[in-house]
Design an enzyme around this catalytic site. Structure first.
Site, PDB file in Angstrom:
ATOM      1  N   ILE A 162      42.813  27.062  36.737  1.00 10.91           N
ATOM      2  CA  ILE A 162      42.814  28.439  37.211  1.00 10.91           C
ATOM      3  C   ILE A 162      41.451  29.023  36.873  1.00 10.91           C
ATOM      4  O   ILE A 162      40.757  28.531  35.977  1.00 10.91           O
ATOM      5  CB  ILE A 162      43.966  29.290  36.603  1.00 10.91           C
ATOM      6  CG1 ILE A 162      43.933  29.267  35.081  1.00 10.91           C
ATOM      7  CG2 ILE A 162      45.304  28.837  37.136  1.00 10.91           C
ATOM      8  CD1 ILE A 162      45.016  30.138  34.450  1.00 10.91           C
ATOM      9  N   ASP A 163      41.041  30.049  37.598  1.00  9.72           N
ATOM     10  CA  ASP A 163      39.704  30.601  37.436  1.00  9.72           C
ATOM     11  C   ASP A 163      39.501  31.200  36.050  1.00  9.72           C
ATOM     12  O   ASP A 163      40.457  31.579  35.369  1.00  9.72           O
ATOM     13  CB  ASP A 163      39.451  31.687  38.489  1.00  9.72           C
ATOM     14  CG  ASP A 163      39.542  31.163  39.906  1.00  9.72           C
ATOM     15  OD1 ASP A 163      39.250  29.970  40.102  1.00  9.72           O
ATOM     16  OD2 ASP A 163      39.921  31.933  40.807  1.00  9.72           O
ATOM     17  N   LYS A 164      38.247  31.318  35.666  1.00 11.56           N
ATOM     18  CA  LYS A 164      37.882  31.885  34.364  1.00 11.56           C
ATOM     19  C   LYS A 164      38.568  33.227  34.129  1.00 11.56           C
ATOM     20  O   LYS A 164      39.139  33.466  33.056  1.00 11.56           O
ATOM     21  CB  LYS A 164      36.358  32.059  34.291  1.00 11.56           C
ATOM     22  CG  LYS A 164      35.879  32.799  33.053  1.00 11.56           C
ATOM     23  CD  LYS A 164      34.381  33.066  33.121  1.00 11.56           C
ATOM     24  CE  LYS A 164      33.929  33.932  31.952  1.00 11.56           C
ATOM     25  NZ  LYS A 164      32.481  34.261  32.024  1.00 11.56           N
TER      26      LYS A 164
END
Length: 313
Positions: A145-147
């Site tokens: 999942i994105d930062k």
């Protein structure tokens, strides 16, 4: 000692008509989407790029038919160190780990992020009990999942678990539920977005709905709550493309609140990064077949955001 020139990979191509007038650095990044503009600019500065045999600057405008030569250096071997970073572990056994990742933490090391990542923390927690299929930089990592997205991630502690979880992702049998706050009032109660996602042809660091060099992508959403100018939605992923929810919601005109890439330039809401949380992860246990379902409460910043939105409504 091996001459460094012997390990450079040579690429040579002629400038097509549609790239005439394009900056050299941008054209090279378009030539191979795996090359970032930053890396390309480094190669140009290091003298590894030639146009008709001559070195040029990154802002040089190419002409139709010119020959571009690139000597691509080998990727630097990444040394990933274990760091005793606290983890919010929601499930763990000998095969699988489920972690609730905080907003702001990068999943695995990469350019500009060699420390402080989830992988650095996992190496300290699991020692050598992580699958090796993902390579040195991504031990145990099955999906990302994105930062600036918070929430649940499955981690494989051995190769058997890794192969099983990847197969379940490909079969779309993993349950993945996200909560998101979007700009605008979605008029209908639920919907499905089926639109292919690929690299944005203009902004190469972004993704977009495109029909060339793209992958099938499906997002299902349900409205959970409406506020004054924003909507809380639940999203269920059928596929798992890079930035999928962020791109799909922007595509239908409802970008995520706080999204620094796909949302409005000015963020007027009390949250840093996109208001997106991976709330539920469900899968069949790789060894026993038992159904595992984990749910994580909203992080404090999203709870504060919702309180603010409710008070304004």
């Amino acid at each position: 000692m091996e001459d460094s020139l012997d390990i450079l990979k040579h690429h040579e191509w002629q400038v097509p008509e549609n790239l005439a007038g394009t900056r050299l650095d941008k054209a090279i990044a378009l030539y191979n989407e795996e090359w970032s503009r930053v890396r390309v600019q480094e190669w140009i500065r290091d003298g590894l790029v030639r146009v008709n045999g001559s070195a040029k600057k990154g802002n040089y405008r190419l002409k139709h038919g010119e020959t571009v030569e690139i000597q691509v250096p080998p990727a630097e071997e990444l040394q990933v160190i274990a760091e005793p970073i606290p983890l919010d572990i929601r499930y763990e056994d000998e095969d699988v780990l489920v972690v609730n990742k905080p907003r702001g933490m990068v999943v695995h090391p990469g350019p500009g992020n060699h420390t402080g990542t989830l992988v650095n923390a996992l190496l300290a927690h699991c020692k050598d009990e992580l699958s090796g299929i993902g390579g040195v930089a991504r031990p145990g990592i099955v999906h990302r999942i994105d930062k600036d997205t918070s929430g649940l991630l499955m981690i494989a502690k051995n190769d058997l678990a890794h192969q099983s979880l990847v197969a379940q992702l490909k079969e779309h049998s993993v349950e993945r539920v996200y909560l998101a706050v979007v700009h605008g009032l979605i008029p209908h109660e639920n919907g499905t977005i089926e639109a292919p996602i690929g690299r944005d042809p203009v902004h190469r660091q972004r993704m977009a709905v495109v029909h060339k060099n793209s992958k099938h992508a499906v997002t299902h959403f349900t409205v959970r709550e409406r506020f004054a100018g924003t909507t809380l939605i639940e999203c269920r992923l059928e596929t798992g493309r890079t930035h999928q929810i962020r791109v799909h919601m922007k595509y239908i005109g409802f970008p995520l609140v706080g999204d620094p890439v796909y949302g409005p330039k000015k963020n007027i809401y009390p949250i840093e990064g996109q208001a997106l949380h991976a709330q539920v992860i469900g899968f069949a246990h790789p060894r026993t077949g038992e159904q595992i379902r984990i749910e994580a409460e909203l992080p404090r910043d999203m709870e504060r955001l919702l309180q603010t939105l409710r008070s304004q409504s």
